[in-house]
Scaffold this active site. Structure first.
Site, short mmCIF file in Angstrom:
data_model
loop_
_atom_site.label_atom_id
_atom_site.label_comp_id
_atom_site.label_asym_id
_atom_site.label_seq_id
_atom_site.Cartn_x
_atom_site.Cartn_y
_atom_site.Cartn_z
N TYR A 45 0.83 -1.21 0.00
CA TYR A 45 0.00 0.00 0.00
C TYR A 45 0.86 1.26 0.00
O TYR A 45 0.60 2.21 -0.76
CB TYR A 45 -0.92 -0.01 1.22
CG TYR A 45 -1.89 1.14 1.27
CD1 TYR A 45 -3.01 1.16 0.42
CD2 TYR A 45 -1.71 2.21 2.15
CE1 TYR A 45 -3.91 2.22 0.47
CE2 TYR A 45 -2.62 3.25 2.21
CZ TYR A 45 -3.70 3.26 1.36
OH TYR A 45 -4.59 4.31 1.41
N LYS A 86 1.04 4.29 -2.97
CA LYS A 86 0.67 5.69 -2.77
C LYS A 86 1.84 6.63 -3.06
O LYS A 86 1.63 7.77 -3.51
CB LYS A 86 0.15 5.90 -1.35
CG LYS A 86 -1.20 5.22 -1.11
CD LYS A 86 -2.27 5.72 -2.08
CE LYS A 86 -3.63 5.13 -1.79
NZ LYS A 86 -4.69 5.66 -2.71
N THR A 102 -13.92 4.72 6.84
CA THR A 102 -14.44 4.10 5.62
C THR A 102 -14.44 2.59 5.79
O THR A 102 -13.85 2.05 6.74
CB THR A 102 -13.56 4.46 4.41
OG1 THR A 102 -12.25 3.87 4.61
CG2 THR A 102 -13.42 5.98 4.25
#
Length: 277
Positions: free
Chosen positions: A177, A181, A212
């Site tokens: 991840y 990014k 989220t």
């Protein structure tokens, strides 16, 4: 310049939930004429598109959905063609689709996990940005008029990429991840440079933790209270951001108040990256 309403058409990826969904709602509330809800979860995107109609202030607001895997370049082209066919033009594009990776040590990072995360977060963002930019660069720019300054020509389109505070640092166990990014940061800046002469703006928002479904997944992976304890320890407000707090920055970057802004990043982290609280 006084912030005027947004009166163009938008594509939002990752619009079935989280930041993408809230951004689509916020754009409708700000005056957008139409929004395409794009997501791999087609049923949820369709439901969100239907809910959005009650929030829109534009009299002829058009809300549609499109099921798409953004890591598929052909599918992305079909999505953009559909938006152009339905709306006539694309004024705003928000790249909010993305996936997370499990927390594992660097040397235990599965190769297929690394590839999957980069296929969506990097290649997918690249495919969407490129396809949308081609449409934007070929259309006439919008104009706006305010009482104080009169008419002003806006850009041909605004693209916003949802990056992450992690793009400016690193955390343990998040190689896939984190590197995705960092790559998205470079993608946004290089595309902003190349598209500037065409009148297309590209900017980023970089939130830290946001409430989220992605954060809920992290909560489920770890012992109860672990993630929220980390957030409380490191975030001065002691909580994660809400999706609408990220959406507000995206709406600004889409709108006429940011006409002179491209290649910029808005950090949405309550000061996390400034150092220890």
């Amino acid at each position: 310049m006084t912030q005027a309403s947004l009166d163009g058409y938008a594509i939002i990826t990752g619009a079935a939930s989280g930041i993408g969904k809230e951004t689509a709602f916020a754009l409708a509330e700000a005056g957008a004429k139409g929004v395409l809800f794009a997501d791999i979860q087609g049923d949820k995107a369709s439901a969100a598109a239907e809910d959005c109609k009650a929030l829109a202030i534009a009299p002829d607001f058009k809300s549609i959905s499109f099921t798409v895997d953004i890591s598929d370049a052909q599918a992305v082209e079909e999505m953009v063609d559909h938006a152009k066919e339905q709306f006539g033009r694309i004024d705003y594009c928000v790249n909010a689709a993305g996936i997370d990776s499990p927390m594992v040590p660097f040397t235990d990072t599965p190769n297929d996990t690394f590839d999957q995360v980069h296929n969506v977060n990097v290649r997918g963002t690249f495919f969407v940005t490129k396809a949308v930019a081609r449409v934007m660069a070929a259309q006439e720019p919008l104009t706006t008029t305010t009482k104080r300054f009169g008419p002003r020509t806006l850009s041909r389109g605004s693209i916003v990429i949802v990056a992450s505070a992690i793009a400016f640092g690193a955390v343990p166990g998040k190689t896939s991840y984190c590197t995705s990014k960092h790559a998205v940061l470079g993608l946004a800046r290089s595309s902003a440079m190349d598209l500037n002469s065409a009148g297309v703006r590209v900017n980023l928002v970089s939130p830290s933790w946001v409430n989220t479904p992605m954060l809920d997944t992290d909560r489920d992976r770890l012992p109860p209270g672990t993630i929220d304890g980390i957030i409380k320890q490191h975030i001065p407000l002691g909580r994660a951001a809400e999706p609408d707090e990220v959406a507000a920055a995206i709406v600004y970057l889409c709108g006429p108040g940011s006409t002179y802004v491209t290649g910029a990043n808005i950090m949405i982290d309550n000061g996390l990256t400034l150092g220890p609280k």
